[in-house]
Structure formats: C-alpha cells, structure tokens
Design an enzyme around this catalytic site. Sequence first.
Site, PDB file in Angstrom:
ATOM      1  N   CYS A   1      41.449 -84.812  28.423  1.00 20.44           N
ATOM      2  CA  CYS A   1      41.235 -85.634  27.225  1.00 20.44           C
ATOM      3  C   CYS A   1      40.058 -86.591  27.378  1.00 20.44           C
ATOM      4  O   CYS A   1      39.607 -87.190  26.411  1.00 20.44           O
ATOM      5  CB  CYS A   1      42.501 -86.412  26.871  1.00 20.44           C
ATOM      6  SG  CYS A   1      43.846 -85.319  26.357  1.00 20.44           S
TER       7      CYS A   1
ATOM      8  N   GLU B   1      48.854 -85.251  16.560  1.00 14.46           N
ATOM      9  CA  GLU B   1      47.625 -84.851  17.233  1.00 14.46           C
ATOM     10  C   GLU B   1      47.685 -83.365  17.573  1.00 14.46           C
ATOM     11  O   GLU B   1      46.662 -82.679  17.591  1.00 14.46           O
ATOM     12  CB  GLU B   1      47.455 -85.678  18.504  1.00 14.46           C
ATOM     13  CG  GLU B   1      46.102 -85.526  19.143  1.00 14.46           C
ATOM     14  CD  GLU B   1      45.922 -86.476  20.298  1.00 14.46           C
ATOM     15  OE1 GLU B   1      45.267 -87.516  20.101  1.00 14.46           O
ATOM     16  OE2 GLU B   1      46.438 -86.179  21.390  1.00 14.46           O
TER      17      GLU B   1
ATOM     18  N   HIS C   1      35.949 -84.055   9.947  1.00 17.87           N
ATOM     19  CA  HIS C   1      34.739 -83.684  10.688  1.00 17.87           C
ATOM     20  C   HIS C   1      33.964 -84.905  11.191  1.00 17.87           C
ATOM     21  O   HIS C   1      32.745 -84.891  11.258  1.00 17.87           O
ATOM     22  CB  HIS C   1      33.863 -82.720   9.877  1.00 17.87           C
ATOM     23  CG  HIS C   1      34.446 -81.344   9.862  1.00 17.87           C
ATOM     24  ND1 HIS C   1      35.461 -81.012   8.998  1.00 17.87           N
ATOM     25  CD2 HIS C   1      34.197 -80.262  10.622  1.00 17.87           C
ATOM     26  CE1 HIS C   1      35.799 -79.752   9.222  1.00 17.87           C
ATOM     27  NE2 HIS C   1      35.065 -79.270  10.205  1.00 17.87           N
TER      28      HIS C   1
END
Length: 136
Positions: A24, A126, A75
């Site tokens: 991550c 997530e 985005h």
Amino acid sequence: MPWRLATEFTFDSAHTIVGYDGPCGRLHGHTYRVRLELTSDRLRPSAHVKRHIMVADFKTLKWAKKDVDAGGLDHAYLNDLPELGDDTTAEVIAAYIHRHTMARVRADLPGGDDGADLKLRVTLWETPDSSCEYWE
C-alpha cells in the site's frame, strides 16, 4: 429521525499511503464504493424544488462520483488533494467525504436553516470486503 435518505455509488481513484511498509506504500488504485445515509426530522426544499418535500437532493449527495475535473473524486490521485496529502487511508477519506458532503448539503439549505437536525453516516469500501464508517 423519521427520514433516512440513502444512496450508493462508486468512483475510481489512485493513492499511495506514504510511509506504509508494504504494497500500500506503492502507487495503486481502488474502485471505492460509498454509501451515504442522511437523516432528518423534517423535509426541506432544494435548489431544484421549492416545496418542503426532501431531506436533501440526491444530486447533492453524489458529488464525489463526479470526475475530479468536475469537483469529484473519480479518477483522482487522492494524494494531490491538499486536505488528504499523505494521509489517504479509508478512515481519512471517509471523513473527507463526510465533511464535503455536509458542506454541500448545508449550502443548499434555505436561508435561516442551519441543518442542525441533519446527521450523515458515510460508509466507504476500499475493497469488496473492507470498509470504514464515519459519522458525527
């Protein structure tokens, strides 16, 4: 609270958790799923209808679904958002969505209405099986 308005949507964004010791910590992306639940003890008008028939307008709640160039999160590179910076965990993003959603809802209220009865719960996924909830 007699009314609970709920909506769900997704947006795609990338981020890096700076300082994270693991995958991550590298640039990666998610298709985030968001559920917003707004409760109120009364109905109000909106920017699109002047009668007292809404908790809030669904259009107002779904701001984050818009493309980043239109003021949303779709985005986006989340680390580029000044309020997030290096802190792009699900917990921090959920609080960010809460803050900005409530600001938009309150901006749509008629004059003199402070929206004190409005309560928002944000659930942010997530991944399909990992989520975070934030509310005040």
